[in-house]
Write a protein that holds these residues in place. Sequence first.
Motif, PDB file in Angstrom:
ATOM      1  N   PRO A   5       0.815  -1.231   0.000  1.00 11.74           N
ATOM      2  CA  PRO A   5       0.000   0.000   0.000  1.00 11.74           C
ATOM      3  C   PRO A   5       0.845   1.276   0.000  1.00 11.74           C
ATOM      4  O   PRO A   5       0.494   2.258  -0.652  1.00 11.74           O
ATOM      5  CB  PRO A   5      -0.827  -0.102   1.285  1.00 11.74           C
ATOM      6  CG  PRO A   5      -0.861  -1.553   1.598  1.00 11.74           C
ATOM      7  CD  PRO A   5       0.449  -2.100   1.123  1.00 11.74           C
ATOM      8  N   LEU A   6       1.967   1.235   0.704  1.00  7.16           N
ATOM      9  CA  LEU A   6       2.856   2.397   0.720  1.00  7.16           C
ATOM     10  C   LEU A   6       3.462   2.625  -0.657  1.00  7.16           C
ATOM     11  O   LEU A   6       3.545   3.763  -1.129  1.00  7.16           O
ATOM     12  CB  LEU A   6       3.961   2.198   1.761  1.00  7.16           C
ATOM     13  CG  LEU A   6       5.028   3.291   1.851  1.00  7.16           C
ATOM     14  CD1 LEU A   6       4.403   4.653   2.083  1.00  7.16           C
ATOM     15  CD2 LEU A   6       6.022   2.950   2.937  1.00  7.16           C
ATOM     16  N   ARG A   7       3.860   1.577  -1.342  1.00  4.97           N
ATOM     17  CA  ARG A   7       4.422   1.721  -2.689  1.00  4.97           C
ATOM     18  C   ARG A   7       3.363   2.228  -3.682  1.00  4.97           C
ATOM     19  O   ARG A   7       3.675   3.009  -4.580  1.00  4.97           O
ATOM     20  CB  ARG A   7       5.014   0.410  -3.166  1.00  4.97           C
ATOM     21  CG  ARG A   7       6.275   0.046  -2.418  1.00  4.97           C
ATOM     22  CD  ARG A   7       7.200  -0.754  -3.270  1.00  4.97           C
ATOM     23  NE  ARG A   7       8.404  -1.099  -2.547  1.00  4.97           N
ATOM     24  CZ  ARG A   7       9.520  -0.368  -2.590  1.00  4.97           C
ATOM     25  NH1 ARG A   7       9.563   0.719  -3.304  1.00  4.97           N
ATOM     26  NH2 ARG A   7      10.577  -0.743  -1.919  1.00  4.97           N
ATOM     27  N   ILE A   8       2.121   1.797  -3.517  1.00  5.15           N
ATOM     28  CA  ILE A   8       1.044   2.290  -4.382  1.00  5.15           C
ATOM     29  C   ILE A   8       0.837   3.788  -4.152  1.00  5.15           C
ATOM     30  O   ILE A   8       0.753   4.565  -5.107  1.00  5.15           O
ATOM     31  CB  ILE A   8      -0.259   1.497  -4.144  1.00  5.15           C
ATOM     32  CG1 ILE A   8      -0.102   0.066  -4.656  1.00  5.15           C
ATOM     33  CG2 ILE A   8      -1.445   2.192  -4.812  1.00  5.15           C
ATOM     34  CD1 ILE A   8      -1.237  -0.850  -4.262  1.00  5.15           C
ATOM     35  N   ALA A   9       0.763   4.197  -2.884  1.00  6.02           N
ATOM     36  CA  ALA A   9       0.588   5.621  -2.575  1.00  6.02           C
ATOM     37  C   ALA A   9       1.769   6.437  -3.087  1.00  6.02           C
ATOM     38  O   ALA A   9       1.587   7.534  -3.637  1.00  6.02           O
ATOM     39  CB  ALA A   9       0.431   5.816  -1.070  1.00  6.02           C
ATOM     40  N   VAL A  15       3.552   9.998  -9.847  1.00  2.00           N
ATOM     41  CA  VAL A  15       2.934  10.160 -11.168  1.00  2.00           C
ATOM     42  C   VAL A  15       2.087  11.431 -11.217  1.00  2.00           C
ATOM     43  O   VAL A  15       2.136  12.183 -12.194  1.00  2.00           O
ATOM     44  CB  VAL A  15       2.107   8.913 -11.542  1.00  2.00           C
ATOM     45  CG1 VAL A  15       1.254   9.158 -12.773  1.00  2.00           C
ATOM     46  CG2 VAL A  15       3.022   7.715 -11.754  1.00  2.00           C
ATOM     47  N   SER A  16       1.333  11.680 -10.162  1.00  4.14           N
ATOM     48  CA  SER A  16       0.504  12.886 -10.147  1.00  4.14           C
ATOM     49  C   SER A  16       1.362  14.150 -10.124  1.00  4.14           C
ATOM     50  O   SER A  16       1.011  15.156 -10.749  1.00  4.14           O
ATOM     51  CB  SER A  16      -0.463  12.861  -8.963  1.00  4.14           C
ATOM     52  OG  SER A  16       0.239  12.863  -7.733  1.00  4.14           O
ATOM     53  N   GLY A  41      -2.096  15.471  -3.373  1.00  6.79           N
ATOM     54  CA  GLY A  41      -2.082  15.766  -1.939  1.00  6.79           C
ATOM     55  C   GLY A  41      -2.535  14.598  -1.087  1.00  6.79           C
ATOM     56  O   GLY A  41      -1.933  14.293  -0.052  1.00  6.79           O
ATOM     57  N   CYS A  42      -3.575  13.921  -1.525  1.00 11.08           N
ATOM     58  CA  CYS A  42      -4.069  12.754  -0.777  1.00 11.08           C
ATOM     59  C   CYS A  42      -3.059  11.617  -0.796  1.00 11.08           C
ATOM     60  O   CYS A  42      -2.850  10.945   0.219  1.00 11.08           O
ATOM     61  CB  CYS A  42      -5.400  12.283  -1.350  1.00 11.08           C
ATOM     62  SG  CYS A  42      -6.761  13.387  -0.977  1.00 11.08           S
ATOM     63  N   ALA A  43      -2.420  11.390  -1.934  1.00  7.95           N
ATOM     64  CA  ALA A  43      -1.411  10.329  -2.020  1.00  7.95           C
ATOM     65  C   ALA A  43      -0.210  10.658  -1.141  1.00  7.95           C
ATOM     66  O   ALA A  43       0.355   9.773  -0.488  1.00  7.95           O
ATOM     67  CB  ALA A  43      -0.989  10.124  -3.464  1.00  7.95           C
ATOM     68  N   TYR A  44       0.181  11.920  -1.104  1.00  6.37           N
ATOM     69  CA  TYR A  44       1.289  12.359  -0.253  1.00  6.37           C
ATOM     70  C   TYR A  44       0.971  12.107   1.220  1.00  6.37           C
ATOM     71  O   TYR A  44       1.775  11.524   1.956  1.00  6.37           O
ATOM     72  CB  TYR A  44       1.556  13.840  -0.512  1.00  6.37           C
ATOM     73  CG  TYR A  44       2.614  14.472   0.358  1.00  6.37           C
ATOM     74  CD1 TYR A  44       3.941  14.100   0.243  1.00  6.37           C
ATOM     75  CD2 TYR A  44       2.278  15.456   1.277  1.00  6.37           C
ATOM     76  CE1 TYR A  44       4.916  14.697   1.035  1.00  6.37           C
ATOM     77  CE2 TYR A  44       3.246  16.053   2.064  1.00  6.37           C
ATOM     78  CZ  TYR A  44       4.561  15.669   1.948  1.00  6.37           C
ATOM     79  OH  TYR A  44       5.521  16.252   2.721  1.00  6.37           O
ATOM     80  N   LEU A  45      -0.216  12.514   1.639  1.00  2.12           N
ATOM     81  CA  LEU A  45      -0.618  12.300   3.029  1.00  2.12           C
ATOM     82  C   LEU A  45      -0.796  10.821   3.347  1.00  2.12           C
ATOM     83  O   LEU A  45      -0.468  10.369   4.450  1.00  2.12           O
ATOM     84  CB  LEU A  45      -1.899  13.074   3.329  1.00  2.12           C
ATOM     85  CG  LEU A  45      -1.764  14.594   3.303  1.00  2.12           C
ATOM     86  CD1 LEU A  45      -3.129  15.247   3.513  1.00  2.12           C
ATOM     87  CD2 LEU A  45      -0.773  15.065   4.350  1.00  2.12           C
ATOM     88  N   GLY A  72       7.944   8.693  -0.224  1.00  5.98           N
ATOM     89  CA  GLY A  72       7.234   7.437  -0.016  1.00  5.98           C
ATOM     90  C   GLY A  72       8.058   6.244  -0.451  1.00  5.98           C
ATOM     91  O   GLY A  72       8.103   5.214   0.223  1.00  5.98           O
ATOM     92  N   TRP A  73       8.731   6.384  -1.585  1.00  5.77           N
ATOM     93  CA  TRP A  73       9.601   5.304  -2.068  1.00  5.77           C
ATOM     94  C   TRP A  73      10.780   5.105  -1.143  1.00  5.77           C
ATOM     95  O   TRP A  73      11.178   3.970  -0.844  1.00  5.77           O
ATOM     96  CB  TRP A  73      10.080   5.602  -3.486  1.00  5.77           C
ATOM     97  CG  TRP A  73       9.047   5.261  -4.493  1.00  5.77           C
ATOM     98  CD1 TRP A  73       8.176   6.118  -5.086  1.00  5.77           C
ATOM     99  CD2 TRP A  73       8.740   3.971  -5.008  1.00  5.77           C
ATOM    100  NE1 TRP A  73       7.352   5.431  -5.942  1.00  5.77           N
ATOM    101  CE2 TRP A  73       7.685   4.114  -5.913  1.00  5.77           C
ATOM    102  CE3 TRP A  73       9.261   2.698  -4.774  1.00  5.77           C
ATOM    103  CZ2 TRP A  73       7.136   3.049  -6.606  1.00  5.77           C
ATOM    104  CZ3 TRP A  73       8.723   1.629  -5.457  1.00  5.77           C
ATOM    105  CH2 TRP A  73       7.668   1.808  -6.360  1.00  5.77           C
TER     106      TRP A  73
END
Length: 87
Positions: A5-9, A15-16, A41-45, A72-73
């Motif tokens: 899940p962390l890698r997906i976020a 990408v965004s 922003g949501c993916a960052y959080l 995140g990576w």
Amino acid sequence: MSAVPLRIAATVELVSLVVLLANLATVHVAEVASLVGPVHGCAYLAAIALTVARAGWRSRAAALSVVPAVGGWAAAAALERSATVPD
């Protein structure tokens, strides 16, 4: 807890961000920015929250997770590295 899940976020965040920067550098369509901006922003959080849920606030991974675009990576790599080190 898996790092998937962390890698997906982290991937969605990166990408965004690329889409936002490409839009800014080329045509600058306001609708693209208003759609992709909140996703970024949501993916960052989410990447920060997933890291903190797994490692806690006072960890190297949590500090890495707040770095924009690649945090995140980096946090996922740090968590996987710490999981493979024997105690």
